[in-house]
Write a protein that holds these residues in place. Structure first.
Motif, PDB file in Angstrom:
ATOM      1  N   ILE A   1       9.358  10.037   7.477  1.00 33.38           N
ATOM      2  CA  ILE A   1       7.959   9.771   7.804  1.00 33.38           C
ATOM      3  C   ILE A   1       7.686   8.279   7.645  1.00 33.38           C
ATOM      4  CG2 ILE A   1       5.548  10.227   7.162  1.00 33.38           C
ATOM      5  CD1 ILE A   1       6.447  12.883   6.018  1.00 33.38           C
ATOM      6  N   VAL A   2       6.916   7.728   8.549  1.00 31.62           N
ATOM      7  CA  VAL A   2       6.486   6.340   8.422  1.00 31.62           C
ATOM      8  C   VAL A   2       5.003   6.323   8.092  1.00 31.62           C
ATOM      9  CG1 VAL A   2       6.175   4.127   9.589  1.00 31.62           C
ATOM     10  CG2 VAL A   2       8.240   5.496  10.021  1.00 31.62           C
ATOM     11  N   ILE A   3       4.676   5.716   6.953  1.00 36.70           N
ATOM     12  CA  ILE A   3       3.285   5.509   6.564  1.00 36.70           C
ATOM     13  C   ILE A   3       3.071   4.007   6.429  1.00 36.70           C
ATOM     14  CG2 ILE A   3       1.477   5.923   4.848  1.00 36.70           C
ATOM     15  CD1 ILE A   3       2.851   8.484   4.062  1.00 36.70           C
ATOM     16  N   ARG A   4       2.212   3.460   7.262  1.00 31.83           N
ATOM     17  CA  ARG A   4       1.887   2.027   7.266  1.00 31.83           C
ATOM     18  C   ARG A   4       3.160   1.161   7.215  1.00 31.83           C
ATOM     19  NH1 ARG A   4      -2.861  -0.288   7.273  1.00 31.83           N
ATOM     20  NH2 ARG A   4      -3.871   1.676   6.708  1.00 31.83           N
TER      21      ARG A   4
ATOM     22  N   THR B   1       9.941   7.619  -6.169  1.00 31.50           N
ATOM     23  CA  THR B   1       8.672   8.132  -5.661  1.00 31.50           C
ATOM     24  C   THR B   1       7.964   7.043  -4.866  1.00 31.50           C
ATOM     25  OG1 THR B   1       8.473   9.532  -7.628  1.00 31.50           O
ATOM     26  CG2 THR B   1       6.488   9.203  -6.321  1.00 31.50           C
ATOM     27  N   TYR B   2       7.285   7.435  -3.808  1.00 25.94           N
ATOM     28  CA  TYR B   2       6.473   6.497  -3.032  1.00 25.94           C
ATOM     29  C   TYR B   2       4.998   6.731  -3.387  1.00 25.94           C
ATOM     30  CZ  TYR B   2      10.539   5.249  -0.251  1.00 25.94           C
ATOM     31  OH  TYR B   2      11.775   4.790   0.146  1.00 25.94           O
ATOM     32  N   LEU B   3       4.308   5.651  -3.759  1.00 24.13           N
ATOM     33  CA  LEU B   3       2.907   5.729  -4.152  1.00 24.13           C
ATOM     34  C   LEU B   3       2.025   5.196  -3.029  1.00 24.13           C
ATOM     35  CD1 LEU B   3       0.878   6.338  -6.490  1.00 24.13           C
ATOM     36  CD2 LEU B   3       1.074   3.918  -7.109  1.00 24.13           C
ATOM     37  N   VAL B   4       1.051   5.998  -2.602  1.00 23.68           N
ATOM     38  CA  VAL B   4       0.128   5.637  -1.524  1.00 23.68           C
ATOM     39  C   VAL B   4      -1.224   5.316  -2.146  1.00 23.68           C
ATOM     40  CG1 VAL B   4      -0.999   6.442   0.588  1.00 23.68           C
ATOM     41  CG2 VAL B   4       1.352   7.167   0.061  1.00 23.68           C
ATOM     42  N   THR B   5      -1.779   4.127  -1.862  1.00 18.89           N
ATOM     43  CA  THR B   5      -2.987   3.697  -2.559  1.00 18.89           C
ATOM     44  C   THR B   5      -4.180   3.388  -1.660  1.00 18.89           C
ATOM     45  OG1 THR B   5      -2.051   1.452  -2.572  1.00 18.89           O
ATOM     46  CG2 THR B   5      -1.813   2.761  -4.594  1.00 18.89           C
ATOM     47  N   ARG B   6      -3.997   3.197  -0.338  1.00 17.78           N
ATOM     48  CA  ARG B   6      -5.146   2.903   0.528  1.00 17.78           C
ATOM     49  C   ARG B   6      -5.832   4.194   0.972  1.00 17.78           C
ATOM     50  NH1 ARG B   6      -3.702  -2.123   4.651  1.00 17.78           N
ATOM     51  NH2 ARG B   6      -3.268  -3.680   3.015  1.00 17.78           N
ATOM     52  N   TYR B   7      -7.126   4.094   1.179  1.00 13.44           N
ATOM     53  CA  TYR B   7      -7.935   5.269   1.482  1.00 13.44           C
ATOM     54  C   TYR B   7      -7.464   5.979   2.753  1.00 13.44           C
ATOM     55  CZ  TYR B   7     -11.962   8.239   2.427  1.00 13.44           C
ATOM     56  OH  TYR B   7     -12.778   9.320   2.683  1.00 13.44           O
ATOM     57  N   ASP B   8      -7.362   5.265   3.856  1.00 12.32           N
ATOM     58  CA  ASP B   8      -7.005   5.912   5.124  1.00 12.32           C
ATOM     59  C   ASP B   8      -5.639   6.582   5.037  1.00 12.32           C
ATOM     60  OD1 ASP B   8      -9.375   5.168   6.242  1.00 12.32           O
ATOM     61  OD2 ASP B   8      -8.565   3.507   7.424  1.00 12.32           O
TER      62      ASP B   8
ATOM     63  N   VAL C   1       6.390  11.887  -2.742  1.00 10.31           N
ATOM     64  CA  VAL C   1       5.234  11.055  -2.412  1.00 10.31           C
ATOM     65  C   VAL C   1       4.109  11.411  -3.369  1.00 10.31           C
ATOM     66  CG1 VAL C   1       3.497  10.491  -0.669  1.00 10.31           C
ATOM     67  CG2 VAL C   1       5.878  10.889   0.012  1.00 10.31           C
ATOM     68  N   GLN C   2       3.525  10.378  -3.968  1.00 13.45           N
ATOM     69  CA  GLN C   2       2.365  10.577  -4.829  1.00 13.45           C
ATOM     70  C   GLN C   2       1.188   9.811  -4.241  1.00 13.45           C
ATOM     71  OE1 GLN C   2       3.055   9.968  -9.032  1.00 13.45           O
ATOM     72  NE2 GLN C   2       1.717  11.705  -9.433  1.00 13.45           N
ATOM     73  N   ILE C   3       0.050  10.467  -4.154  1.00 13.95           N
ATOM     74  CA  ILE C   3      -1.130   9.898  -3.522  1.00 13.95           C
ATOM     75  C   ILE C   3      -2.124   9.531  -4.621  1.00 13.95           C
ATOM     76  CG2 ILE C   3      -3.036  10.323  -1.911  1.00 13.95           C
ATOM     77  CD1 ILE C   3      -1.095  12.480  -0.647  1.00 13.95           C
TER      78      ILE C   3
ATOM     79  N   PRO D   1       0.796  -1.240   0.000  1.00 18.67           N
ATOM     80  CA  PRO D   1       0.000   0.000   0.000  1.00 18.67           C
ATOM     81  C   PRO D   1       0.823   1.282   0.000  1.00 18.67           C
ATOM     82  CG  PRO D   1      -0.140  -1.119   2.126  1.00 18.67           C
ATOM     83  CD  PRO D   1       0.535  -2.065   1.197  1.00 18.67           C
ATOM     84  N   VAL D   2       2.069   1.213   0.426  1.00 17.47           N
ATOM     85  CA  VAL D   2       2.990   2.340   0.284  1.00 17.47           C
ATOM     86  C   VAL D   2       4.183   1.788  -0.479  1.00 17.47           C
ATOM     87  CG1 VAL D   2       4.318   4.141   1.437  1.00 17.47           C
ATOM     88  CG2 VAL D   2       2.197   3.300   2.474  1.00 17.47           C
ATOM     89  N   CYS D   3       4.203   2.065  -1.776  1.00 18.30           N
ATOM     90  CA  CYS D   3       5.092   1.332  -2.685  1.00 18.30           C
ATOM     91  C   CYS D   3       6.133   2.253  -3.314  1.00 18.30           C
ATOM     92  CB  CYS D   3       4.246   0.687  -3.788  1.00 18.30           C
ATOM     93  SG  CYS D   3       5.199  -0.253  -4.978  1.00 18.30           S
ATOM     94  N   PRO D   4       7.433   1.921  -3.196  1.00 19.06           N
ATOM     95  CA  PRO D   4       8.445   2.705  -3.908  1.00 19.06           C
ATOM     96  C   PRO D   4       8.401   2.412  -5.404  1.00 19.06           C
ATOM     97  CG  PRO D   4       9.464   0.872  -2.748  1.00 19.06           C
ATOM     98  CD  PRO D   4       8.023   0.854  -2.366  1.00 19.06           C
ATOM     99  N   LEU D   5       8.456   3.459  -6.203  1.00 14.99           N
ATOM    100  CA  LEU D   5       8.419   3.330  -7.653  1.00 14.99           C
ATOM    101  C   LEU D   5       9.666   3.945  -8.269  1.00 14.99           C
ATOM    102  CD1 LEU D   5       4.743   4.489  -8.416  1.00 14.99           C
ATOM    103  CD2 LEU D   5       5.535   2.162  -7.953  1.00 14.99           C
ATOM    104  N   SER D   6       9.923   3.561  -9.509  1.00  8.23           N
ATOM    105  CA  SER D   6      11.002   4.166 -10.294  1.00  8.23           C
ATOM    106  C   SER D   6      10.406   4.647 -11.615  1.00  8.23           C
ATOM    107  CB  SER D   6      12.125   3.149 -10.547  1.00  8.23           C
ATOM    108  OG  SER D   6      12.683   2.706  -9.338  1.00  8.23           O
TER     109      SER D   6
END
Length: 422
Positions: free
Chosen positions: A312-315, A57-64, A325-327, A45-50
């Motif tokens: 920052i720690v997210i999940r 970039t870190y992609l955040v995909t869960r609603y909360d 960070v991309q949401i 749910p918090v995924c590093p991307l290239s």
């Protein structure tokens, strides 16, 4: 829907496959990103991307997580604080157009939003309804009725473009050129050739807006841009860069997002006759349906970049200081933890306006949301009242979605319909 990643017969992609797809921004992913977001929500749910732009970039995909991140002051929108990353993604020429409320933090963001926000109050927006209706009627009068017409260039784009240009005070004979430059900025990739086109378009837009502001200073017309020029000159509320950049973000965000959202709405309603019938029962039903369409197929797939001002720690995932960070608004809007049967469009879904994240959340909640809602209500009401038999010119599965390299918008590449099949 593309079968590149998932179907009823195939397994969902693994986290590694999903991360690779999201990183690559491939045509298959752009055509249907939802299976990838679903896999990431469950597995990473918090995924590093290239991504193709070359910045981790870190992609955040869960609603909360997404909702919290949108309002987290540790995630900065001020891209001037991450200039190395900013230049690698957007190039040097973008800086002059990005000194606005979209790319700033409080107190600067608060100041700029207050200046712009006075124009987009619900009361002020409601006063625009007759003019929005007039523009809608005029565009539909000009459309071909008995043969296929591509609604995107004929209707979906001109409607919000004309509205926002009138608000700003952009002369009618200059709007087409401004739209073309904006389109280049929105659809540019990351190679040398694409970067060159981007720099030319951004330079042209900057020069045009500087000149337009000068004209509004000489001959004020009561429009939004004249008000911004007055605020700069009399109150010192804006710098030169802020004035031009604010005009740009209003012009760009004020028509692109709404244009694609109108297209998404028409397509999904025509693809689902039962949902269309429920949505068109009355004005209240249509207002609720529009909110469900915002959730189901938002035209704003991802929120604009943020960067971590500290670790920052997210999940359970550490996002190091300075990382981008991309949401994923599209991913969050289909999280089954928040929405029952999220991959179904249900225009009777309760409480969706208060929960979907299409307009963001927190300090950066979209200032133009009231105008976007008004434009969708007017466009859909008028379209389906005039042409109750309107149909897609082809099967729903034949739809072509935008496959530009950078996932800024989720929308159709074309929307061929027959307005009056009879």
């Amino acid at each position: 829907m593309t079968q590149a990643f998932a179907s009823e017969e195939s397994e969902a992609p693994s986290s590694e496959e999903a991360a690779a797809a999201a990183s690559s921004c491939s045509r298959e992913f752009r055509a249907d990103p939802h299976p990838v977001y679903a896999a990431l929500r469950e597995q990473a749910p918090v995924c590093p991307l290239s991504p193709p732009h070359g910045v981790e970039t870190y992609l955040v995909t869960r609603y909360d997580d997404a909702r919290a991140a949108l309002a987290d002051p540790r995630l900065s929108k001020d891209m001037y604080g991450a200039m190395d990353a900013y230049h690698r993604i957007f190039g040097d020429s973008s800086v002059a157009l990005d000194d606005n409320m979209l790319f700033s933090d409080p107190p600067k963001h608060t100041r700029l939003r207050r200046i712009v926000g006075s124009t987009f109050t619900p009361k002020r927006v409601e006063s625009l309804r007759p003019r929005v209706q007039e523009i809608t009627d005029g565009l539909l009068d000009a459309c071909r009725k008995s043969e296929a017409v591509n609604l995107l260039p004929e209707f979906c784009f001109p409607l919000p473009l004309q509205v926002i240009c009138e608000l700003l005070g952009v002369p009618e004979n200059e709007r087409k050129q401004a739209q073309e430059w904006s389109a280049t900025v929105a659809q540019t990739g990351f190679g040398p050739e694409a970067r060159k086109k981007l720099e030319v378009a951004e330079g042209n837009l900057r020069d045009y807006l500087v000149d337009l502001c000068a004209r509004k200073r000489r001959e004020p017309d009561g429009g939004l841009l004249s008000a911004l020029v007055t605020a700069k000159d009399q109150e010192g509320a804006l710098t030169d860069h802020e004035l031009v950049s604010t005009a740009w973000v209003i012009l760009f965000a004020g028509h692109k997002t709404t244009a694609y959202q109108i297209g998404n709405a028409v397509y999904h309603l025509l693809s689902r006759p039962d949902q269309k019938e429920l949505a068109l029962r009355d004005a209240k039903a249509l207002a609720a349906a529009i909110e469900e369409i915002f959730r189901f197929e938002t035209s704003v797939e991802n929120a604009t970049f943020r960067y971590a001002k500290e670790d920052i720690v997210i999940r359970d995932t550490l996002i190091p200081k300075g990382a981008l960070v991309q949401i994923s608004l599209a991913g969050a809007n289909r999280d089954p933890r928040m929405f029952a049967r999220p991959d179904e469009m249900d225009v009777r879904r309760p409480n969706v306006q208060a929960t979907h994240l299409t307009f963001g959340y927190g300090p950066h909640y979209c200032v133009g949301a009231p105008l976007a809602r008004l434009e969708l209500q007017t466009a859909l009401t008028t379209l389906f009242q005039r042409y109750p038999g309107m149909a897609l010119a082809g099967a729903p599965g034949d739809a072509r979605w935008l496959t530009v390299p950078f996932p800024a918008f989720r929308g159709l590449a074309e929307l061929p319909v027959v307005l009056d099949p009879s």
